[in-house]
Design a protein around this motif. Sequence first.
Motif, short mmCIF file in Angstrom:
data_model
loop_
_atom_site.label_atom_id
_atom_site.label_comp_id
_atom_site.label_asym_id
_atom_site.label_seq_id
_atom_site.Cartn_x
_atom_site.Cartn_y
_atom_site.Cartn_z
N HIS A 28 0.81 -1.22 0.00
CA HIS A 28 0.00 0.00 0.00
C HIS A 28 0.84 1.27 0.00
O HIS A 28 0.32 2.35 0.23
CB HIS A 28 -0.95 0.00 1.19
N GLY A 29 2.16 1.16 -0.21
CA GLY A 29 3.00 2.34 -0.34
C GLY A 29 3.77 2.76 0.89
O GLY A 29 4.43 3.79 0.89
N HIS A 30 3.71 1.98 1.96
CA HIS A 30 4.36 2.37 3.22
C HIS A 30 5.87 2.59 3.11
O HIS A 30 6.44 3.32 3.90
CB HIS A 30 4.06 1.35 4.33
N LYS A 99 -8.13 4.85 6.51
CA LYS A 99 -8.90 5.58 7.52
C LYS A 99 -8.57 7.07 7.51
O LYS A 99 -8.88 7.77 8.45
CB LYS A 99 -8.61 5.00 8.89
N GLY A 100 -7.90 7.53 6.45
CA GLY A 100 -7.53 8.93 6.37
C GLY A 100 -6.34 9.31 7.23
O GLY A 100 -6.07 10.48 7.45
N GLN A 101 -5.58 8.31 7.67
CA GLN A 101 -4.47 8.54 8.60
C GLN A 101 -3.32 9.35 8.01
O GLN A 101 -2.47 9.85 8.75
CB GLN A 101 -3.96 7.23 9.21
N LEU A 102 -3.29 9.54 6.69
CA LEU A 102 -2.23 10.33 6.09
C LEU A 102 -2.54 11.83 6.11
O LEU A 102 -1.70 12.64 5.73
CB LEU A 102 -1.95 9.88 4.65
N CYS A 103 -3.75 12.18 6.52
CA CYS A 103 -4.15 13.60 6.63
C CYS A 103 -4.11 14.31 5.28
O CYS A 103 -3.70 15.47 5.19
CB CYS A 103 -3.29 14.33 7.65
N LEU A 104 -4.55 13.61 4.23
CA LEU A 104 -4.53 14.18 2.89
C LEU A 104 -5.93 14.47 2.36
O LEU A 104 -6.10 14.81 1.19
CB LEU A 104 -3.78 13.24 1.93
N GLY A 105 -6.94 14.32 3.20
CA GLY A 105 -8.29 14.68 2.82
C GLY A 105 -9.07 13.61 2.08
O GLY A 105 -10.14 13.90 1.53
N ASP A 106 -8.56 12.38 2.04
CA ASP A 106 -9.27 11.29 1.37
C ASP A 106 -8.83 9.97 2.00
O ASP A 106 -8.19 9.96 3.04
CB ASP A 106 -9.02 11.31 -0.14
N ASN A 107 -9.18 8.88 1.37
CA ASN A 107 -8.81 7.55 1.87
C ASN A 107 -8.00 6.76 0.85
O ASN A 107 -7.98 5.53 0.88
CB ASN A 107 -10.06 6.76 2.25
N ASP A 108 -7.32 7.45 -0.07
CA ASP A 108 -6.52 6.80 -1.10
C ASP A 108 -5.11 6.51 -0.59
O ASP A 108 -4.48 7.38 0.00
CB ASP A 108 -6.43 7.68 -2.35
N ASP A 109 -4.63 5.30 -0.84
CA ASP A 109 -3.25 4.95 -0.50
C ASP A 109 -2.30 5.80 -1.35
O ASP A 109 -2.63 6.19 -2.47
CB ASP A 109 -2.98 3.47 -0.77
N ARG A 110 -1.11 6.05 -0.81
CA ARG A 110 -0.09 6.80 -1.54
C ARG A 110 1.17 5.96 -1.63
O ARG A 110 1.57 5.33 -0.65
CB ARG A 110 0.24 8.12 -0.84
N PHE A 111 1.81 5.96 -2.80
CA PHE A 111 2.99 5.12 -3.02
C PHE A 111 4.30 5.89 -3.00
O PHE A 111 5.37 5.28 -3.02
CB PHE A 111 2.82 4.34 -4.33
N ILE A 112 4.23 7.20 -2.98
CA ILE A 112 5.39 8.05 -2.71
C ILE A 112 4.94 9.09 -1.69
O ILE A 112 3.73 9.36 -1.58
CB ILE A 112 5.98 8.72 -3.98
N PRO A 113 5.84 9.66 -0.93
CA PRO A 113 5.43 10.66 0.06
C PRO A 113 4.70 11.85 -0.58
O PRO A 113 5.13 12.37 -1.61
CB PRO A 113 6.75 11.10 0.69
N HIS A 114 3.57 12.22 0.01
CA HIS A 114 2.77 13.36 -0.43
C HIS A 114 2.83 14.45 0.63
O HIS A 114 2.72 14.17 1.83
CB HIS A 114 1.32 12.95 -0.64
#
Length: 123
Positions: A28-30, A99-114
Amino acid sequence: SGPGYTLVLLSEGKAAVAGYIESLNDYHGHMGLPTKDLSEGENQYQYILTVHDSTSSTDVDAPTFKKVYAGADQLSPGAMHSVFIDNEGQAWATGSNSKGQLCLGDNDDRFIPHKIILPYGGQ
């Protein structure tokens, strides 16, 4: 470090990551690296060279980092993420975002740091 992976911060401010991925389908990009740069099984250390600047919606060269953190959700196995703090104090997040834990305003996984854009306009 987190379950199955380790983030290191080098003295010059570069971040590197290594780890084990059981299945690319469950990644999931961790680790902060796109799937194309990884393989199932053991992955040797690689620099995190690219980040996504959310303010300009473009991928850019990674900034100089001063801190890195690996996180895991104990209630959802595999829900791992990482956070990077750059020399300017800006936060960047990557990984599972169910669960929105990246604080990016959505629930999409990220594969590089945003880049995390704070609501009050600060860094």
